[in-house]
Design an enzyme around this catalytic site. Sequence first.
Site, PDB file in Angstrom:
ATOM      1  N   ASN A  96      -0.582  -4.675  26.926  1.00 55.18           N
ATOM      2  CA  ASN A  96      -1.295  -5.096  25.661  1.00 55.18           C
ATOM      3  C   ASN A  96      -0.645  -4.742  24.384  1.00 55.18           C
ATOM      4  O   ASN A  96       0.006  -3.636  24.005  1.00 55.18           O
ATOM      5  CB  ASN A  96      -2.811  -4.473  25.789  1.00 55.18           C
ATOM      6  N   ASP A 118      -3.422 -16.218  20.064  1.00 57.55           N
ATOM      7  CA  ASP A 118      -4.749 -16.686  19.769  1.00 57.55           C
ATOM      8  C   ASP A 118      -5.329 -16.509  18.397  1.00 57.55           C
ATOM      9  O   ASP A 118      -5.251 -15.318  18.016  1.00 57.55           O
ATOM     10  CB  ASP A 118      -5.617 -15.790  20.931  1.00 57.55           C
ATOM     11  N   GLU A 194       4.303 -25.083  21.458  1.00 55.13           N
ATOM     12  CA  GLU A 194       5.222 -25.850  20.333  1.00 55.13           C
ATOM     13  C   GLU A 194       5.414 -27.372  20.749  1.00 55.13           C
ATOM     14  O   GLU A 194       5.337 -28.191  19.909  1.00 55.13           O
ATOM     15  CB  GLU A 194       6.289 -25.028  19.773  1.00 55.13           C
TER      16      GLU A 194
END
Length: 213
Positions: A96, A118, A194
């Site tokens: 994380n 996100d 992208e």
Amino acid sequence: MRQRNKPWADTYLLEHTNLVIPNPSEYKNKWQELFGNSNPVHVEIGTGKGQFITGMAKQYPDINFIGIELAKSVIVTAAQKVTESGQSNIRLINENAENVMDIFGSNEIATIYLNFSDPWPKNRHEKRRLTFHAFLKRYEDVLNPSGELVFKTDNRGLFEYSLVSFSNYGMVLKEVSLDLHQLNDPENIMTEYEEKFSAKGQQIYRCKAAFKK
């Protein structure tokens, strides 16, 4: 986007501990030793399927790249891509992003990349955004005095939020691009997202920022 479960992921990671580091906190302040050189260390947070970090490692062989990805089903795909590339200047971490200060020492990193994070658009999820001030504090600790944060997104709302967040934190905005691909930057390596978004004609935003030290 929900990722498809890969039941073989645990076995794959156990078989590739030389690439996907199982206990990254053990290498805090020792990452250059792991790579076996004194080259600068660059970190991508949210490395996804590995296209960006693999391309960067090929383009910059004298830089050590570390990709952090929380989703186990995604990092195995990145690991496969890195293995196929043959690049030896990449390591991956299944962790994380909140734990960066446990993984890296103060001033150990030269550059942090945040690619298509996100956006967490709901206000109640603000703390989860990777450009929220609590995350900036973590980045400030591990980046060296001349280091920078490079942020790319297709989400205008997140980009505007991040610019304000950077400014409120006292960061220096070194570059702000509202249409990255119009710059024709030969050094820009595209991520999978992208390529997908730009093919649809969506604008790609980029900011390069640094902390005042």
